[in-house]
Design a protein around this motif. Structure first.
Motif, short mmCIF file in Angstrom:
data_model
loop_
_atom_site.label_atom_id
_atom_site.label_comp_id
_atom_site.label_asym_id
_atom_site.label_seq_id
_atom_site.Cartn_x
_atom_site.Cartn_y
_atom_site.Cartn_z
N GLY A 166 0.82 -1.22 0.00
CA GLY A 166 0.00 0.00 0.00
C GLY A 166 0.85 1.26 0.00
O GLY A 166 0.54 2.23 -0.69
N ILE A 167 1.95 1.24 0.77
CA ILE A 167 2.86 2.40 0.81
C ILE A 167 3.44 2.64 -0.58
O ILE A 167 3.46 3.77 -1.08
N GLN A 178 -4.22 -2.21 4.11
CA GLN A 178 -3.85 -1.72 2.77
C GLN A 178 -4.18 -0.24 2.60
O GLN A 178 -3.39 0.53 2.06
N GLN A 179 -5.36 0.16 3.11
CA GLN A 179 -5.74 1.57 3.01
C GLN A 179 -4.83 2.45 3.87
O GLN A 179 -4.48 3.56 3.49
N MET A 180 -4.44 1.93 5.04
CA MET A 180 -3.50 2.69 5.88
C MET A 180 -2.15 2.83 5.19
O MET A 180 -1.50 3.87 5.28
N LEU A 216 -6.54 -0.81 -4.57
CA LEU A 216 -6.36 0.37 -5.41
C LEU A 216 -6.09 1.54 -4.47
O LEU A 216 -6.51 1.55 -3.32
N THR A 217 -5.45 2.52 -4.97
CA THR A 217 -5.14 3.64 -4.11
C THR A 217 -6.20 4.71 -4.13
O THR A 217 -6.64 5.15 -5.17
N HIS A 218 -6.59 5.13 -2.90
CA HIS A 218 -7.54 6.23 -2.80
C HIS A 218 -6.82 7.54 -2.86
O HIS A 218 -7.34 8.60 -2.74
#
Length: 507
Positions: free
Chosen positions: A292-293, A420-422, A505-507
């Motif tokens: 995620g990063i 993942q969002q974090m 997916l990236t927000h």
């Protein structure tokens, strides 16, 4: 003698209702997925129109991811307790309102606040989608329905950047970037009206209690870490920023102690700490966070490089990303159906190496062609990266969750998606260090393009390093994922956190 058409049977009427309900929740999922990818492409337009600073731009993207991550598990549990239909309608109504506030934002501060609200309401809406499907369709039909959901995910990933580019380029009624948010209004209102009519209410008989203290501690710890990272460069890295980042470690320690006590008290912690005794799960969470990063860094700096560095239009930038999106979708399908059953963990590790190789190719192309690089010259690195990402995102959840005990499947799935969002939010915060930190403060117009290109190449080295780290950590994943526990309990009604599989997916 007159004849009349036979009245539809109750079963046929019920069948139509559930397919209407499916269309409604899938549309809501698509709306969220498009919002994941649509914003990045409009960032240069937002910056020009509102005068947003670099840190505000980061928060416009990261605020959504952070609010979404903090509320995801709680949103699922609220649906289990109070009803999935009710929470879905509250979520889609709030998401629509937040989209309107984003579209009519008068300044960057209002836009950032509205994005936080949008992420928080998405956290109420998204976990209900697959739970409603699970409660509405019998086990023998779910394979077809989940296949449809996978197609929606792919379509959202591909169409988001293009739709954002078109809406920005068309400059409808002189609104520039604002239609990327306002387009949610008619869709959301229609979903609210039809959802209240066609979705059947369902609750979980075994819903857990809420852990609001856990949510507050997670959010506080992330804010104390990400806010100084985002603002530090602009403010000259003040002492309070370093103290805040150090203090976030203390907050996370308090979170662990509180969650351990809550697990012993009522068995409903936000984070089930016993899961980390499962080696494959602990390693998978590390992979998910790190992945995620990397994605959070890449997608934002890629957009800034193409539009603000190379001076490309939003439409050209959106079209440039099509080979990447298509490659992700194709490779994701192949990895699950053909490759992972035969080669297991090696498929995910190959994906990490391919993504790293694609990044190195991109660095070479950017360095070789400089400011004269074309979309066609970017195609090969993007395809290699897309294939690599597709090999990771589709099978990763199963590899991470396959050895988790059945009774903790819901907590593990919710935590997997939250982490993942974090990671995305943290990656977006790090952009100020790895990208903006490489750009000088006082650039002439002639210096902007080369400075952005150099900063882009430097950022890609960071992301490539992250992917090599992921490759090593993946050795702790099971060589061959076991049959996932959900398959053995297909007819049980799951909690929302068990089924809320948010795409990577990236927000």
């Amino acid at each position: 003698m007159t004849s009349s058409a036979p009245l539809p049977s109750p079963a046929a009427s019920s069948d139509r209702r559930r397919w209407f309900a499916l269309a409604i929740v899938m549309t809501a999922a698509f709306m969220d997925l498009v919002d994941v990818t649509i914003v990045n492409i409009a960032i240069p337009s937002i910056e020009r129109d509102t005068g947003a600073s670099f840190s505000s731009i980061q928060w416009i993207v990261a605020g959504y991811a952070l609010a979404f991550a903090a509320g995801l598990i709680t949103g699922g549990r609220l649906g289990d307790i109070y009803g999935r239909k009710r929470l879905f309608l509250v979520g889609i109504g709030g998401f629509t309102l937040a989209s309107a506030l984003c579209g009519f934002a008068a300044n960057p501060e209002m836009l950032v606040a509205s994005r936080f609200l949008q992420g928080a309401t998405a956290a109420l809406m998204v976990p209900q989608v697959l739970s409603i499907v699970h409660a509405t369709f019998p086990a023998h039909e779910r394979g077809k329905v989940f296949g449809l959901f996978g197609a929606i995910v792919g379509l959202g990933a591909v169409s988001g950047p293009l739709l954002g580019a078109l809406l920005t380029e068309w400059n409808i009624a002189g609104l520039e970037w604002r239609p990327i948010f306002l387009i949610n209004l008619p869709v959301g209102i229609l979903g609210l009206i039809l959802g209240s009519k066609f979705i059947t209410e369902s609750k979980s008989p075994k819903a857990l209690r809420l852990d609001l203290v856990g949510v507050v501690l997670v959010t506080l710890g992330m804010l104390m870490l990400i806010y100084p990272l985002t603002r530090g460069r602009e403010l000259g890295w003040p002492l309070w920023g370093h103290l805040s980042m150090a203090g976030s470690l203390f907050v996370f320690l308090v979170l662990v102690l509180f969650e351990r006590a809550k697990a012993g008290r009522d068995g409903s912690p936000l984070i089930e700490l016993s899961l980390f005794r499962v080696r494959s799960f602990a390693a998978g969470i590390a992979v998910q966070l790190t992945f995620g990063i990397g994605l959070g860094i890449f997608f934002l700096v890629w957009t800034l490089y193409m539009q603000m560095g190379l001076g490309w239009s939003a439409l050209r930038a959106g079209l440039t990303g099509v080979p990447f999106s298509v490659s992700v979708s194709v490779a994701a399908g192949l990895s699950v159906q053909k490759l992972v059953p035969r080669f297991g963990r090696k498929v995910l590790q190959t994906g990490a190496l391919l993504m790293a190789a694609g990044l190195l190719l991109y660095i070479g192309e950017s360095n070789h062609y400089g400011m004269g690089i074309t979309s066609w010259q970017m195609a090969l690195p993007l395809v290699v990266m897309g294939v690599g990402m597709g090999l990771i995102v589709a099978p990763l959840a199963d590899a991470v969750l396959s050895e988790v005990p059945k009774e903790h499947a819901g907590s593990a799935s919710g935590l997997f998606n939250t982490v993942q969002q974090m990671g995305n939010a943290l990656g977006l915060g790090l952009v100020s260090v790895v990208f903006y930190g490489a750009i000088g403060d006082r650039l002439t117009p002639q210096q902007v393009g080369p400075a952005f290109a150099d900063a882009f190449e430097q950022s890609l080295w960071w992301v490539a390093g992250v992917l090599l780290l992921i490759f090593v950590v993946m050795f702790a994943l099971p060589a061959r994922p076991k049959q996932h526990v959900e398959g053995a309990a297909e007819d049980d009604e799951p909690t929302a956190t068990e089924t809320a599989q948010e795409p990577v997916l990236t927000h």
